[in-house]
Design a protein around this motif. Sequence first.
Motif, PDB file in Angstrom:
ATOM      1  N   THR A 124       1.066  -0.937   0.176  1.00  0.00           N
ATOM      2  CA  THR A 124      -0.310  -0.159   0.379  1.00  0.00           C
ATOM      3  C   THR A 124       0.523   1.069  -0.258  1.00  0.00           C
ATOM      4  O   THR A 124       1.954   1.546   0.349  1.00  0.00           O
ATOM      5  CB  THR A 124      -0.731   0.165   1.224  1.00  0.00           C
ATOM      6  OG1 THR A 124       0.113  -0.016   2.636  1.00  0.00           O
ATOM      7  CG2 THR A 124      -1.779  -1.524   1.215  1.00  0.00           C
ATOM      8  N   SER A 125       0.371   2.415  -0.387  1.00  0.00           N
ATOM      9  CA  SER A 125       0.846   3.243  -0.472  1.00  0.00           C
ATOM     10  C   SER A 125       0.760   4.605   1.152  1.00  0.00           C
ATOM     11  O   SER A 125       1.116   6.012   0.968  1.00  0.00           O
ATOM     12  CB  SER A 125       0.828   3.954  -1.654  1.00  0.00           C
ATOM     13  OG  SER A 125      -0.871   4.238  -1.711  1.00  0.00           O
ATOM     14  N   ILE A 126       0.354   4.053   2.018  1.00  0.00           N
ATOM     15  CA  ILE A 126       0.178   5.187   2.977  1.00  0.00           C
ATOM     16  C   ILE A 126       1.493   4.051   4.575  1.00  0.00           C
ATOM     17  O   ILE A 126       1.656   3.466   3.914  1.00  0.00           O
ATOM     18  CB  ILE A 126      -1.349   4.265   3.872  1.00  0.00           C
ATOM     19  CG1 ILE A 126      -1.145   2.860   4.222  1.00  0.00           C
ATOM     20  CG2 ILE A 126      -2.152   4.397   3.010  1.00  0.00           C
ATOM     21  CD1 ILE A 126      -2.778   2.346   5.262  1.00  0.00           C
ATOM     22  N   LEU A 130      -8.127  15.233   2.886  1.00  0.00           N
ATOM     23  CA  LEU A 130      -7.416  14.454   1.336  1.00  0.00           C
ATOM     24  C   LEU A 130      -7.173  15.224   0.113  1.00  0.00           C
ATOM     25  O   LEU A 130      -6.121  14.964  -0.746  1.00  0.00           O
ATOM     26  CB  LEU A 130      -8.949  13.654   1.053  1.00  0.00           C
ATOM     27  CG  LEU A 130      -9.699  12.571  -0.434  1.00  0.00           C
ATOM     28  CD1 LEU A 130      -8.268  11.778  -0.244  1.00  0.00           C
ATOM     29  CD2 LEU A 130     -11.093  12.643  -0.683  1.00  0.00           C
ATOM     30  N   ALA A 177       2.450  10.245   1.608  1.00  0.00           N
ATOM     31  CA  ALA A 177       1.917   9.613   2.221  1.00  0.00           C
ATOM     32  C   ALA A 177       2.194   9.502   3.569  1.00  0.00           C
ATOM     33  O   ALA A 177       1.235   9.938   4.545  1.00  0.00           O
ATOM     34  CB  ALA A 177       2.426   8.048   1.772  1.00  0.00           C
ATOM     35  N   SER A 184      -0.559  11.936   5.465  1.00  0.00           N
ATOM     36  CA  SER A 184      -2.109  11.465   5.455  1.00  0.00           C
ATOM     37  C   SER A 184      -2.470  11.457   7.177  1.00  0.00           C
ATOM     38  O   SER A 184      -1.342  11.037   7.870  1.00  0.00           O
ATOM     39  CB  SER A 184      -2.021  10.431   4.481  1.00  0.00           C
ATOM     40  OG  SER A 184      -3.628  10.090   5.270  1.00  0.00           O
ATOM     41  N   SER A 202      -6.581   7.198   5.835  1.00  0.00           N
ATOM     42  CA  SER A 202      -6.139   5.903   5.235  1.00  0.00           C
ATOM     43  C   SER A 202      -7.245   5.023   5.500  1.00  0.00           C
ATOM     44  O   SER A 202      -6.796   3.555   4.478  1.00  0.00           O
ATOM     45  CB  SER A 202      -4.834   5.826   6.148  1.00  0.00           C
ATOM     46  OG  SER A 202      -5.652   5.517   7.661  1.00  0.00           O
ATOM     47  N   LYS A 218     -10.577   5.267   3.914  1.00  0.00           N
ATOM     48  CA  LYS A 218     -10.257   4.955   2.303  1.00  0.00           C
ATOM     49  C   LYS A 218      -9.421   4.866   1.418  1.00  0.00           C
ATOM     50  O   LYS A 218      -9.648   3.280   0.508  1.00  0.00           O
ATOM     51  CB  LYS A 218     -10.986   6.595   1.966  1.00  0.00           C
ATOM     52  CG  LYS A 218     -11.569   6.114   0.649  1.00  0.00           C
ATOM     53  CD  LYS A 218     -12.465   5.128   0.950  1.00  0.00           C
ATOM     54  CE  LYS A 218     -13.233   5.363  -0.579  1.00  0.00           C
ATOM     55  NZ  LYS A 218     -14.604   4.767  -1.201  1.00  0.00           N
ATOM     56  N   GLN A 219      -7.988   4.877   2.067  1.00  0.00           N
ATOM     57  CA  GLN A 219      -6.568   4.411   0.932  1.00  0.00           C
ATOM     58  C   GLN A 219      -6.873   3.391   0.533  1.00  0.00           C
ATOM     59  O   GLN A 219      -6.317   2.135  -0.078  1.00  0.00           O
ATOM     60  CB  GLN A 219      -5.299   4.948   1.468  1.00  0.00           C
ATOM     61  CG  GLN A 219      -5.779   6.361   1.208  1.00  0.00           C
ATOM     62  CD  GLN A 219      -4.635   7.474   1.329  1.00  0.00           C
ATOM     63  OE1 GLN A 219      -4.139   6.703   1.947  1.00  0.00           O
ATOM     64  NE2 GLN A 219      -4.594   8.644   1.036  1.00  0.00           N
ATOM     65  N   GLU A 240      -9.237   0.956  -1.548  1.00  0.00           N
ATOM     66  CA  GLU A 240      -8.642   0.398  -2.731  1.00  0.00           C
ATOM     67  C   GLU A 240      -7.196   0.313  -3.040  1.00  0.00           C
ATOM     68  O   GLU A 240      -6.986   1.288  -3.978  1.00  0.00           O
ATOM     69  CB  GLU A 240      -9.573   2.296  -3.327  1.00  0.00           C
ATOM     70  CG  GLU A 240     -10.698   2.958  -2.584  1.00  0.00           C
ATOM     71  CD  GLU A 240     -11.403   4.277  -2.993  1.00  0.00           C
ATOM     72  OE1 GLU A 240      -9.712   5.137  -3.578  1.00  0.00           O
ATOM     73  OE2 GLU A 240     -12.236   5.025  -3.090  1.00  0.00           O
ATOM     74  N   ALA A 241      -6.696  -0.094  -2.176  1.00  0.00           N
ATOM     75  CA  ALA A 241      -5.387  -0.403  -2.575  1.00  0.00           C
ATOM     76  C   ALA A 241      -6.182  -1.304  -3.813  1.00  0.00           C
ATOM     77  O   ALA A 241      -6.270  -2.387  -4.072  1.00  0.00           O
ATOM     78  CB  ALA A 241      -5.064  -1.619  -1.088  1.00  0.00           C
TER      79      ALA A 241
END
Length: 283
Positions: A70-72, A221, A227, A230, A235, A237-238, A241-242
């Motif tokens: 993931t990008s978080i 957002l 990241a 954030s 996060s 929600k992110q 949608e990974a």
Amino acid sequence: MVENRPFLAILSHLILILGVAMVALPVWITFVGASHEAERMLQTPIPMWPGDQFFVNLKQTFWGSGLTGTSIAPVWMMMFNSLLMALMIAFGKIAISLLSAFAIVYFKFPFRMGFFWMIFITLMLPVEVRILPTFEVVADLGMLNSYWGLTIPLIASATATFMFRQVFLTIPDEMLESARIDGAGPMRFFWDILIPLSRTNIAALFVILFIYGWNQYLWPLLITTDADMSTIVVSIKQMLEAAEQSPEWNIIMMIALLAMVPPIFVVIAMQKLFVQGLTETDK
């Protein structure tokens, strides 16, 4: 004489228990989901009792080892961002609202009530309505991906100004006259008399504003592309949608559970002052 009606007492208790169960059920499901493995959360029916992976999922989520792909950022960093944002918004709103209400109530200047109503009218212009010009101003000032950009556009509060104005109007004029006789200046009167008398109202407002800042979604957002800046609410929600992978529901549930902790702690820690601040009618 109060009549003893066992049936109505039982019925009222059942309704209250049902209401508590409806509120607590999503929290319980979140806790259960955070204590199972990812594979178990993809099976049906979903588990209704805790598993044995709670502390494993907590460690992986909090330090970021379970967020691979993931990008978080790690959850501890997102919680720090959310906490700092909520505190800056709460303290900033309270400080500005106290000063503006103090000026409106205790200083005589031209168009004083006009300025008050201009502040009050901004209740019809929340950040969602003015989000495009606000974003442009923040971007032109170079405050994207910064704590100042996250908080400054949300600091002004017409609600808090109105609340403190009403509180100050209940304070007898004799206190102001006594302070003048004793040689106290405006800021001395503000700091030594108005602030202590408004303590419970400040505490109640702090709880409301802290939760308001913590739960912000749309503005963080838009304003953050890094990241590391954030917030934890964004996060969740992110994670849903990974890209190119199914959601890791045990990690998502753990993030949601961790996101509940600071607001719950603030409410519990300040419960007494919160109730007093909302119920006091005089000083």
